[in-house]
Design a protein around this motif. Structure first.
Motif, short mmCIF file in Angstrom:
data_model
loop_
_atom_site.label_atom_id
_atom_site.label_comp_id
_atom_site.label_asym_id
_atom_site.label_seq_id
_atom_site.Cartn_x
_atom_site.Cartn_y
_atom_site.Cartn_z
N ASN A 137 0.78 -1.27 -0.07
CA ASN A 137 0.46 0.16 0.01
C ASN A 137 0.64 1.90 0.04
O ASN A 137 0.34 1.89 -0.76
CB ASN A 137 -0.83 0.31 1.27
CG ASN A 137 -2.15 -1.00 0.90
OD1 ASN A 137 -2.97 -1.56 -0.19
ND2 ASN A 137 -2.30 -1.46 2.00
N MET A 138 2.00 1.39 -0.30
CA MET A 138 2.68 2.31 -0.36
C MET A 138 3.14 2.93 -1.49
O MET A 138 2.79 2.87 -2.44
CB MET A 138 4.81 2.31 -0.03
CG MET A 138 3.90 1.73 1.81
SD MET A 138 6.46 0.57 2.21
CE MET A 138 5.80 1.21 3.89
N SER A 139 3.20 4.46 -1.20
CA SER A 139 3.18 4.98 -2.77
C SER A 139 4.19 5.35 -3.12
O SER A 139 4.75 5.24 -4.23
CB SER A 139 2.98 6.59 -2.21
OG SER A 139 3.81 7.40 -1.43
N LYS A 140 5.10 4.92 -2.67
CA LYS A 140 6.67 4.88 -2.53
C LYS A 140 7.96 3.66 -1.63
O LYS A 140 7.66 3.92 -0.38
CB LYS A 140 7.31 5.78 -2.86
CG LYS A 140 9.14 5.52 -3.39
CD LYS A 140 9.66 7.55 -4.18
CE LYS A 140 11.22 6.76 -3.53
NZ LYS A 140 12.13 7.34 -5.07
N VAL A 141 8.33 2.73 -2.07
CA VAL A 141 9.51 2.03 -1.48
C VAL A 141 10.62 2.89 -1.15
O VAL A 141 11.44 2.29 -1.97
CB VAL A 141 9.51 0.62 -1.79
CG1 VAL A 141 10.15 -0.28 -0.37
CG2 VAL A 141 7.74 -0.24 -1.25
N THR A 142 10.82 2.25 0.26
CA THR A 142 12.21 3.47 -0.04
C THR A 142 13.41 2.79 0.35
O THR A 142 13.16 1.31 0.80
CB THR A 142 12.67 4.42 1.44
OG1 THR A 142 12.39 3.96 2.20
CG2 THR A 142 11.30 5.84 0.89
N ILE A 143 15.14 2.99 0.14
CA ILE A 143 15.54 1.70 0.25
C ILE A 143 15.64 1.96 2.02
O ILE A 143 15.94 0.03 2.02
CB ILE A 143 16.82 2.80 0.20
CG1 ILE A 143 16.98 2.65 -1.11
CG2 ILE A 143 18.57 1.41 0.73
CD1 ILE A 143 17.05 1.54 -2.15
N LYS A 144 15.62 2.25 2.70
CA LYS A 144 15.62 1.79 3.87
C LYS A 144 14.13 1.07 4.25
O LYS A 144 14.48 0.71 5.24
CB LYS A 144 15.43 3.50 5.32
CG LYS A 144 15.30 3.45 6.58
CD LYS A 144 16.19 2.87 7.25
CE LYS A 144 16.20 3.05 8.44
NZ LYS A 144 16.02 2.07 9.45
N ILE A 145 12.32 1.20 4.21
CA ILE A 145 12.03 0.69 4.21
C ILE A 145 12.43 -0.69 3.47
O ILE A 145 11.89 -1.71 4.50
CB ILE A 145 10.51 1.02 3.65
CG1 ILE A 145 10.33 1.96 4.89
CG2 ILE A 145 9.55 -0.25 4.05
CD1 ILE A 145 9.22 3.15 3.87
N ALA A 146 12.16 -1.49 2.35
CA ALA A 146 12.87 -2.56 1.70
C ALA A 146 13.65 -3.06 2.53
O ALA A 146 14.03 -4.46 2.99
CB ALA A 146 13.23 -1.62 0.44
N ALA A 147 15.00 -2.06 2.95
CA ALA A 147 16.47 -2.94 3.71
C ALA A 147 15.29 -3.79 5.07
O ALA A 147 16.13 -4.45 5.89
CB ALA A 147 17.25 -2.36 4.07
N ASP A 148 14.57 -2.68 5.98
CA ASP A 148 13.90 -3.18 7.10
C ASP A 148 12.58 -4.42 7.29
O ASP A 148 12.86 -4.80 7.66
CB ASP A 148 13.17 -1.97 7.69
CG ASP A 148 13.96 -0.89 8.44
OD1 ASP A 148 15.43 -1.05 8.68
OD2 ASP A 148 13.70 0.28 8.72
N TYR A 149 12.18 -4.45 6.29
CA TYR A 149 11.01 -5.63 5.12
C TYR A 149 12.43 -6.85 5.15
O TYR A 149 11.91 -7.96 6.04
CB TYR A 149 10.82 -4.96 4.10
CG TYR A 149 9.65 -5.87 3.84
CD1 TYR A 149 8.64 -6.08 4.11
CD2 TYR A 149 9.93 -6.60 2.75
CE1 TYR A 149 7.52 -7.41 3.88
CE2 TYR A 149 9.11 -7.71 2.59
CZ TYR A 149 8.24 -8.01 2.76
OH TYR A 149 7.26 -8.94 2.51
N LEU A 150 13.29 -5.96 4.42
CA LEU A 150 13.84 -8.09 4.32
C LEU A 150 15.08 -8.59 5.55
O LEU A 150 15.92 -9.19 6.04
CB LEU A 150 15.23 -7.44 3.13
CG LEU A 150 14.13 -7.57 2.36
CD1 LEU A 150 15.17 -7.27 0.49
CD2 LEU A 150 13.35 -8.91 1.81
N GLY A 151 15.43 -7.06 6.53
CA GLY A 151 15.89 -7.35 7.59
C GLY A 151 17.67 -7.26 7.40
O GLY A 151 18.71 -8.02 7.90
N ILE A 152 18.19 -6.21 6.70
CA ILE A 152 19.29 -6.25 5.84
C ILE A 152 19.68 -4.64 6.38
O ILE A 152 19.13 -3.93 6.24
CB ILE A 152 19.54 -6.84 4.93
CG1 ILE A 152 18.92 -6.33 3.36
CG2 ILE A 152 19.40 -8.40 4.75
CD1 ILE A 152 18.90 -6.45 2.08
N SER A 153 20.76 -4.34 5.80
CA SER A 153 21.74 -3.05 5.68
C SER A 153 21.01 -2.36 4.61
O SER A 153 21.32 -2.93 3.88
CB SER A 153 23.08 -3.63 6.04
OG SER A 153 23.59 -3.29 4.97
#
Length: 108
Positions: A11-27
């Motif tokens: 539902n996010m209009s834009k997935v940022t690098i930070k959000i994607a990294a948090d979602y995957l559990g990586i830096s």
């Protein structure tokens, strides 16, 4: 590190690098390096070399990120999508060159 649900990502209009990294559990560093080297098939890393120094832009596709996180991404599908996008990008680059040429003729 915030953990996002699949629906929140979707539902996010834009997935940022930070959000994607948090979602995957990586830096964030791991994520950007993985995208730059085509090791993380969750979107596109585009290098801009037209400026004074080269920099990178990232586009993360929510559904690809979710599929990757669940181990359901199909490499053949990704390759077909990337080939199609590469074709579109080259067509836009050709149109850009034509437009620059036409504009330079108008200046003369």
């Amino acid at each position: 590190m915030t953990k996002y649900t699949d629906d929140e990502i979707r539902n996010m209009s834009k997935v940022t690098i930070k959000i994607a990294a948090d979602y995957l559990g990586i830096s964030t560093n791991m994520l950007t390096i993985g995208m730059r080297n085509n090791l993380l098939p969750i979107g596109f890393a585009i290098r801009n070399e037209e400026s004074y120094r080269s920099n990178w832009s990232y586009s993360i596709v929510p559904e690809r990120l979710i599929a990757y996180n669940h181990g359901k991404i199909n490499e053949i599908q990704i390759e077909n999508i990337e080939n199609s996008i590469n074709t579109i990008v080259s067509q836009f680059e050709e149109m850009k060159r034509d437009l620059v040429f036409l504009l330079s003729e108008n200046d003369e």
